[in-house]
Write an enzyme that holds these catalytic residues in place. Sequence first.
Site, PDB file in Angstrom:
ATOM      1  N   ASP A   1     -50.850   9.878  14.753  1.00 57.61           N
ATOM      2  CA  ASP A   1     -49.908   9.890  14.459  1.00 57.61           C
ATOM      3  C   ASP A   1     -49.215  11.404  15.098  1.00 57.61           C
ATOM      4  O   ASP A   1     -50.234  11.916  15.610  1.00 57.61           O
ATOM      5  CB  ASP A   1     -48.963  10.020  12.752  1.00 57.61           C
ATOM      6  CG  ASP A   1     -49.287   8.520  12.784  1.00 57.61           C
ATOM      7  OD1 ASP A   1     -49.369   8.102  11.436  1.00 57.61           O
ATOM      8  OD2 ASP A   1     -49.130   7.569  13.633  1.00 57.61           O
TER       9      ASP A   1
ATOM     10  N   LYS B   1     -44.448   8.310  15.704  1.00 59.65           N
ATOM     11  CA  LYS B   1     -42.923   7.236  15.906  1.00 59.65           C
ATOM     12  C   LYS B   1     -42.291   8.696  15.564  1.00 59.65           C
ATOM     13  O   LYS B   1     -43.202  10.143  14.637  1.00 59.65           O
ATOM     14  CB  LYS B   1     -43.055   7.050  14.966  1.00 59.65           C
ATOM     15  CG  LYS B   1     -43.952   5.415  15.079  1.00 59.65           C
ATOM     16  CD  LYS B   1     -43.142   4.412  13.869  1.00 59.65           C
ATOM     17  CE  LYS B   1     -44.467   3.320  13.876  1.00 59.65           C
ATOM     18  NZ  LYS B   1     -45.780   2.988  13.534  1.00 59.65           N
TER      19      LYS B   1
END
Length: 410
Positions: A196, A218
Amino acid sequence: MTLLMGLEVEGRDVLVAGGGPVAARRAAALAGQGARVTVVAPQLCEDLVDLVAAAQARWVDREVREADVEGAWLVHAATDDPRVNEEVCRWATERRTWSVNAGGASAGTARTPATTSAGGLAVGVVSTGSPDPGRAAAVRDQLATVLHEGALDLRARRRRAGPGRVVLVGGGPGAEDLMTVRARRALAEADVVVTDRLGPVTALARLPETVEVIDVGKAPGRHSVPQDEINRIIVEQAQRGRTVVRLKGGDPFLFGRGGEEAIACRAHGIPVEVVPGVSSAIAAPAAAGVPVTHRGTSASVHITHGHGPLSPQAIHCVVRGSATLVLLMGVSTLAEHVAQLLAAGASADTPVAIVERATLESERTTRATLATVVGAAQEAAVEAPAVIVIGATAAEGLLEGSAANPGACG
């Protein structure tokens, strides 16, 4: 000269002469490797009694005899009589069977190394020349520290046939030194890291070039890689025989979708290990000096996310002042949540703290009240990632001393 060598003892007969604690440690280690262990001794210590009761060893209730050595692949002499130990080893040597003398390594034909393990490797240390078990153990302990902290590259040089494995790693709130030792060790074993944008991304810079890094991070308003695609990537990489580390910020199972990823892997028969991480829900407030619970102020904490309206339980804890509310991923929806709380009857004076980029050098905290926090956040240009704390524990000055709040410490 001592030659280091690994012995495959699974399914093979091993004799342990003696019933004391040393014999128990040797017998347990051998049984743990699948050896067929026979313990010969007139009495057993408690640990050996438990081993026999668990059917991990067979007990012959008498003094050891020469015939006991017959058929053994390995002999451990660990009685409390040095002469008996020497004799047992002599019987073994006459039969060309390797033997270990627990009372004096030079009296046997083999030595038990001081061992440690990590990443599917066993590392042993033995002294050459005169036995020096204390020195061997000290060196072993230092090697164990290096291995367990993930300071060495433990990756396999050859891809395994068949499915690999997946390790869901919680990397903590962001600072690299808040990663757990187990998390560092997982990175040291990884063939591929699926990462991430949050968490200890600086640790990736030190990975060898042979480690593939796949960024599936994200960002607010930009979900570049859907969760189903992330699941597919993890499964596909593991099916290639790789060790896959799914590196996440915080903890994998706290709004990290680690459960979904574990289900996807297990549905394909891929083994999954979960490495818990320091959650930003607790660590971010703590780093900013905001306790999520504090005696005399708040006895519980409610953790929720900012995607969608607050639940009745989250609203209740703020309106009643019964718990601290910690809001993750709520920067873009802060105004909606504040309006919802005020409409439900929450006090406009309720303290609020917003902690940005917690534990990093750029960490910043914005403090306000429920009535002023939206304007304060806009003025400060607050950005994600940030953790929002709502409740009495977010008040400035709470930790300035017992004189200011005598009921809160102790």
